[in-house]
Motif scaffolding. Structure first.
Motif, PDB file in Angstrom:
ATOM      1  N   THR A  60       1.079  -1.253   0.258  1.00 40.89           N
ATOM      2  CA  THR A  60       0.312   0.434   0.037  1.00 40.89           C
ATOM      3  C   THR A  60       0.952   1.330   0.262  1.00 40.89           C
ATOM      4  N   ILE A  61       0.574   2.069   0.921  1.00 39.09           N
ATOM      5  CA  ILE A  61       1.265   3.206   0.907  1.00 39.09           C
ATOM      6  C   ILE A  61       2.448   3.666   1.889  1.00 39.09           C
ATOM      7  N   ASN A  62       3.211   3.413   1.209  1.00 39.29           N
ATOM      8  CA  ASN A  62       4.720   4.543   2.692  1.00 39.29           C
ATOM      9  C   ASN A  62       4.985   5.589   2.785  1.00 39.29           C
ATOM     10  N   ILE A  63       4.772   5.950   4.007  1.00 39.94           N
ATOM     11  CA  ILE A  63       5.200   7.376   3.977  1.00 39.94           C
ATOM     12  C   ILE A  63       4.350   8.355   3.612  1.00 39.94           C
ATOM     13  N   PHE A  64       2.920   8.138   3.696  1.00 41.43           N
ATOM     14  CA  PHE A  64       2.108   9.148   3.184  1.00 41.43           C
ATOM     15  C   PHE A  64       1.378   9.599   4.491  1.00 41.43           C
ATOM     16  N   LEU A  65       2.256   9.216   5.428  1.00 38.67           N
ATOM     17  CA  LEU A  65       2.128   9.908   6.468  1.00 38.67           C
ATOM     18  C   LEU A  65       2.791  11.466   6.681  1.00 38.67           C
ATOM     19  N   LEU A  66       4.055  10.499   6.610  1.00 34.37           N
ATOM     20  CA  LEU A  66       5.598  11.049   6.933  1.00 34.37           C
ATOM     21  C   LEU A  66       5.327  12.477   6.048  1.00 34.37           C
ATOM     22  N   TYR A  67       5.087  12.303   4.381  1.00 28.19           N
ATOM     23  CA  TYR A  67       4.918  13.628   3.556  1.00 28.19           C
ATOM     24  C   TYR A  67       4.555  14.570   4.324  1.00 28.19           C
ATOM     25  N   LEU A  68       2.676  14.453   4.689  1.00 30.81           N
ATOM     26  CA  LEU A  68       2.091  15.116   5.469  1.00 30.81           C
ATOM     27  C   LEU A  68       2.640  15.621   6.698  1.00 30.81           C
ATOM     28  N   VAL A  69       2.952  15.175   6.923  1.00 28.29           N
ATOM     29  CA  VAL A  69       4.003  15.842   8.484  1.00 28.29           C
ATOM     30  C   VAL A  69       4.239  16.711   8.609  1.00 28.29           C
ATOM     31  N   THR A  70       4.723  17.050   6.835  1.00 28.26           N
ATOM     32  CA  THR A  70       5.839  18.069   6.756  1.00 28.26           C
ATOM     33  C   THR A  70       6.332  19.411   4.992  1.00 28.26           C
ATOM     34  N   GLN A 108     -10.802  -3.345  16.471  1.00 30.95           N
ATOM     35  CA  GLN A 108     -10.533  -3.417  17.915  1.00 30.95           C
ATOM     36  C   GLN A 108      -9.797  -3.629  18.279  1.00 30.95           C
ATOM     37  N   LYS A 109      -8.485  -4.250  18.178  1.00 28.15           N
ATOM     38  CA  LYS A 109      -6.952  -4.661  18.671  1.00 28.15           C
ATOM     39  C   LYS A 109      -6.235  -5.013  17.051  1.00 28.15           C
ATOM     40  N   LEU A 110      -5.555  -3.048  17.810  1.00 27.62           N
ATOM     41  CA  LEU A 110      -4.216  -3.152  16.545  1.00 27.62           C
ATOM     42  C   LEU A 110      -2.901  -4.167  16.728  1.00 27.62           C
ATOM     43  N   ASN A 111      -2.658  -4.655  15.815  1.00 33.43           N
ATOM     44  CA  ASN A 111      -1.565  -5.835  15.826  1.00 33.43           C
ATOM     45  C   ASN A 111      -0.745  -6.213  14.542  1.00 33.43           C
ATOM     46  N   HIS A 112       0.228  -5.681  14.730  1.00 30.12           N
ATOM     47  CA  HIS A 112       1.021  -5.462  12.964  1.00 30.12           C
ATOM     48  C   HIS A 112       1.307  -6.403  13.120  1.00 30.12           C
ATOM     49  N   LEU A 113       0.878  -7.959  13.176  1.00 30.83           N
ATOM     50  CA  LEU A 113       1.194  -9.327  12.924  1.00 30.83           C
ATOM     51  C   LEU A 113       0.222  -9.312  12.356  1.00 30.83           C
ATOM     52  N   SER A 160      -6.113  -4.817   6.205  1.00 29.48           N
ATOM     53  CA  SER A 160      -6.978  -3.903   6.071  1.00 29.48           C
ATOM     54  C   SER A 160      -5.889  -2.509   5.501  1.00 29.48           C
ATOM     55  N   VAL A 161      -6.351  -1.926   4.369  1.00 24.08           N
ATOM     56  CA  VAL A 161      -4.836  -0.613   3.693  1.00 24.08           C
ATOM     57  C   VAL A 161      -5.285   0.223   5.037  1.00 24.08           C
ATOM     58  N   SER A 162      -6.438   0.280   5.999  1.00 22.03           N
ATOM     59  CA  SER A 162      -6.024   1.034   7.262  1.00 22.03           C
ATOM     60  C   SER A 162      -4.889   0.918   8.070  1.00 22.03           C
ATOM     61  N   GLU A 163      -4.511  -0.338   8.639  1.00 21.84           N
ATOM     62  CA  GLU A 163      -3.731  -0.752   9.199  1.00 21.84           C
ATOM     63  C   GLU A 163      -2.465  -0.639   8.793  1.00 21.84           C
ATOM     64  N   TYR A 164      -2.183  -1.167   7.027  1.00 19.02           N
ATOM     65  CA  TYR A 164      -1.040  -0.789   6.367  1.00 19.02           C
ATOM     66  C   TYR A 164      -0.823   0.692   7.196  1.00 19.02           C
ATOM     67  N   VAL A 165      -1.215   1.061   6.702  1.00 23.48           N
ATOM     68  CA  VAL A 165      -1.187   2.953   6.999  1.00 23.48           C
ATOM     69  C   VAL A 165      -0.936   3.794   7.988  1.00 23.48           C
ATOM     70  N   LEU A 183      11.434  -7.919   4.053  1.00 27.59           N
ATOM     71  CA  LEU A 183      11.231  -7.388   5.855  1.00 27.59           C
ATOM     72  C   LEU A 183      11.014  -5.954   5.901  1.00 27.59           C
ATOM     73  N   SER A 184      10.653  -5.050   4.402  1.00 22.32           N
ATOM     74  CA  SER A 184      10.208  -3.582   4.517  1.00 22.32           C
ATOM     75  C   SER A 184       8.254  -3.064   4.910  1.00 22.32           C
ATOM     76  N   SER A 185       7.922  -4.489   5.135  1.00 22.96           N
ATOM     77  CA  SER A 185       6.201  -5.159   5.713  1.00 22.96           C
ATOM     78  C   SER A 185       6.317  -4.792   7.064  1.00 22.96           C
ATOM     79  N   PRO A 186       4.901  -4.605   6.930  1.00 23.77           N
ATOM     80  CA  PRO A 186       4.607  -3.731   8.467  1.00 23.77           C
ATOM     81  C   PRO A 186       4.804  -5.098   9.832  1.00 23.77           C
ATOM     82  N   GLU A 187       5.069  -6.255   8.873  1.00 27.30           N
ATOM     83  CA  GLU A 187       4.333  -7.817  10.245  1.00 27.30           C
ATOM     84  C   GLU A 187       6.049  -7.500  11.113  1.00 27.30           C
ATOM     85  N   TYR A 188       7.535  -7.242   9.871  1.00 26.69           N
ATOM     86  CA  TYR A 188       8.715  -7.469  10.292  1.00 26.69           C
ATOM     87  C   TYR A 188       9.008  -6.482  11.013  1.00 26.69           C
ATOM     88  N   ARG A 189       8.470  -5.235  11.319  1.00 24.18           N
ATOM     89  CA  ARG A 189       8.565  -3.564  12.246  1.00 24.18           C
ATOM     90  C   ARG A 189       9.195  -4.162  13.367  1.00 24.18           C
TER      91      ARG A 189
END
Length: 470
Positions: free
Chosen positions: A3-13, A30-35, A39-44, A147-153
């Motif tokens: 999906t969209i990497n660094i979407f908010l990172l641009y917005l904040v600048t 209901q419960k956030l879990n990066h594993l 959905s796109v929302s969770e990824y972002v 390794l760039s995916s959320p699950e590996y962060r």
């Protein structure tokens, strides 16, 4: 799922930024879990909360993040990563090799991830204060991409609620099921001045006039029609198109439907949807293959017509009853058309892909309506998500290994031209075997309030810039 990497990172600048940003999203877990990214929302959201070892740069190439360098050994079975010194979590505690190993061991302990295959991690070890080694059970030339995916962060293992994080923001105590409140991580190595100190993610069902006044960014729900979009625009928003596209299709189960039955369903739906206004009314593009059509490895119209021509010569069959799994968010017009295509239909619903994954493990369905981002130039990573065994979006025959063998070739072929040829072969096979019925493409966009400049969004990261189809 990409999906969209660094979407908010641009917005904040952004030069036109506000101190606080309010983002409306269609749903909130209901419960956030990066594993468990479904959905796109969770990824972002996890792009904001967690930092990766490696990332994509604006040219679509792998670049350092927490890892400043890496070495590949033993024919892509071992990866040694050197960690940048003096990197901190949001509580100013040092990010150590122990934190990195424990974060990756979380993947090993929860192997049913969507973006990759945690079962293929054999061992994660600390070599010294600045180096870790990841050993796989088999060669994977594209493991660094995973390794760039959320699950590996990288997470603070003593904080399971993301109140202390490695990414640009952390969750505040004001977060709830009705709103996620993020606050700036002052210890994150931002490259430019930060304008947004706080970011709120707020779920919605139907956007009211009052909410329109308070939101800054709206991620449209899949059920949002043209009339609603036009109303939002009239109330001070504009549409910003992203280099992102989702493909929607019906997965036809070859374990419950024989070939003639699947072809019968295809012909029935072809006839039913031929003159349907559903697609144009909802700003969708009618699809004819699994992948979004622009880029290497895609099928041509002539090739698709040839496949369909051969299928038209096959004898049809009759179906007494079809068991179908649909998203609860399905548009009413499409639902009515699907109902009218069959004499008897046994309908079941899922609220999100987390529930979908549970249901298909417990039950057999003849037909399922699913989707995935299939707009990348190189579809390899998207196919990993599409055919992931923990949540397959395309079902294959259990007693056959032809798809498994073809996907393995795609995942290990380093020559891009040959890999695209294999991907095209996969696309042809999916249509010839009639285990998918393409429905439509939904090209991504966000609705931004007038005054928020997103013109530079595509320059902020590879997810929306380099390797996405423009």
């Amino acid at each position: 799922m990409k999906t969209i990497n660094i979407f908010l990172l641009y917005l904040v600048t952004s030069m036109n930024a506000f101190a606080q940003l309010k983002i409306a999203i269609p749903s909130l877990s209901q419960k956030l879990n990066h594993l468990e990214i479904h959905s796109v929302s969770e990824y972002v959201i996890f792009d904001d909360l967690l930092r990766s070892l490696v990332k994509f740069d604006s040219n679509g190439e792998l670049a350092p993040d927490l890892a400043e360098s890496w070495e590949v050994k033993d024919q892509y079975k071992k990866f040694v990563l050197k960690i940048k010194p003096n990197q901190h979590f949001s509580d100013n505690s040092l990010i150590t090799t122990k934190d990195i190993v424990m974060s990756l061991q979380n993947v090993l302990a929860n192997p049913a991830i969507v973006h990759g295959d945690g079962k293929k991690i054999k061992k994660v070890s600390i070599l010294n204060d600045s180096q870790v080694e990841i050993e796989l059970t088999e060669s994977n030339p594209f493991f660094l991409t995973e390794l760039s995916s959320p699950e590996y962060r990288i997470v603070k293992t003593t904080d399971a609620k993301y109140g202390v994080t490695s990414g640009p923001y952390f969750l505040t105590k004001n977060s709830s099921s009705k709103k996620l409140s993020l606050k700036l991580n002052e210890y994150y190595p931002f490259e430019t001045n930060v304008k947004y100190k706080e970011v709120d993610y707020i779920p919605y069902q139907k956007i009211t006039k009052k909410e329109l006044d308070s939101f800054d960014i709206i991620w449209p729900a899949s059920t949002m029609g043209l009339a609603e979009i036009e109303n939002i625009i009239k109330n001070g928003y504009y549409v910003y198109k992203l280099n992102l596209g989702f493909s929607y299709w019906l997965s036809l189960n070859p374990n419950t439907l024989n070939a003639n039955e699947r072809i019968f369903i295809k012909h029935k739906l072809d006839s039913m949807l031929k003159d349907s206004t559903f697609f144009s009314n909802n700003n969708f593009t009618r699809s004819s293959q699994l992948f979004l059509p622009y880029g290497p490895g895609r099928l041509t119209d002539e090739g698709i017509d040839s496949i369909n021509g051969k299928l038209s010569k096959v004898a049809s069959a009759k179906l007494e009853k079809v068991k179908m799994l649909l998203p609860k968010s399905i548009q009413q017009e499409l639902l009515l058309q699907l109902k009218s295509a069959f004499n008897q239909i046994d309908l079941h619903y899922y609220s999100d892909f987390s529930e979908y994954a549970k249901l298909i493990k417990q039950h057999q369905y003849d037909v399922s309506l699913v989707n995935n981002d299939l707009s990348s130039i190189d579809l390899r990573s998207s196919l990993v998500v599409t055919f992931n065994s923990s949540r397959p979006l395309v079902l294959t025959e259990k007693n056959k290994t032809d798809y498994e063998e073809l996907l393995k070739k795609i995942n290990t072929e380093l020559n891009s031209k040959k890999r695209y040829e294999l991907i095209k072969l996969l696309g042809e096979k999916l249509l010839s075997d009639v285990i998918i019925y393409p429905l439509y493409y939904d090209y991504g966009f966000v609705l931004a309030k007038n005054g928020i400049d997103l013109s530079q969004l595509n320059k902020s990261g590879a997810e929306t810039f380099s390797w996405k189809i423009k």
